[in-house]
Write a protein that holds these residues in place. Sequence first.
Motif, short mmCIF file in Angstrom:
data_model
loop_
_atom_site.label_atom_id
_atom_site.label_comp_id
_atom_site.label_asym_id
_atom_site.label_seq_id
_atom_site.Cartn_x
_atom_site.Cartn_y
_atom_site.Cartn_z
N ARG A 202 12.56 25.40 -9.87
CA ARG A 202 12.15 24.98 -8.33
C ARG A 202 11.26 23.73 -8.56
O ARG A 202 10.45 23.69 -9.25
N GLY A 204 9.55 22.36 -5.78
CA GLY A 204 8.54 22.20 -4.83
C GLY A 204 8.25 23.83 -4.47
O GLY A 204 9.26 24.46 -4.29
N ALA A 208 7.09 26.54 -8.01
CA ALA A 208 7.66 25.38 -8.34
C ALA A 208 7.33 25.47 -9.77
O ALA A 208 6.17 25.76 -10.40
#
Length: 229
Positions: A202, A204, A208
């Motif tokens: 991921r 953000g 993350a």
Amino acid sequence: MNGEQRSARRCRIKFCGITTLDDAVAAASAGADYLGYNFVPASRRYLQPNAAQALCRQADERLAGDVLSVGVFQDATADAVVEALESCRLDVLQFHGAESAAYCAQFGKPYWKVIAMTGPDAFPAAAAAYPDAAALMLDAVSVAADGSSVSGGTGERFDARWWPQSAAAPLVLAGGLDADNVAAAVAMLQPWCVDVASGVARAGGEGAGVLKDAELMNRFCREVRSGGR
């Protein structure tokens, strides 16, 4: 071409640094062949022993052997590896450090040895030292803030010209792979397997860099298949 030949030529996929059941299920659904569980304390994807035991058990129950599990270690004590094997079902052991071939082989499991690609001559000498490795993983090296070398898990790429033209063991390509570049890498180098962690993480929000992005994993697998044709 028969099914066995097609399987031999198909590029396998390992998603490394799995930390949650949701990510394990999403990785398997995307088409992963291997799930990597990190037992390196310095890694941000490190699994505490109790967490690793619970996650591996839940993944086994949910996935019913659809994917193989890889335990990732770096210069761990033999006792630490044995403890992980006793608490988790690990199909393969992956060693990132200065472990000898005798050390790697003592656990009675197939093992992958990571080779730090420091230059064009790095592979031959290292490969000769691990004749019984089930696979050899070629990964990049970066320099940490304290000046030490860090091999594996860096998210960096090494020079493709250093890729060996032939090898006795299957070769795993790692370092800086993502859905945008993996098809070209597979088409050019024809690795037996590709390994990715940060390239499908991921970007953000909560988790993350550690938790996986399901869409990125799906796209990564599609790109691997297209590059391996």
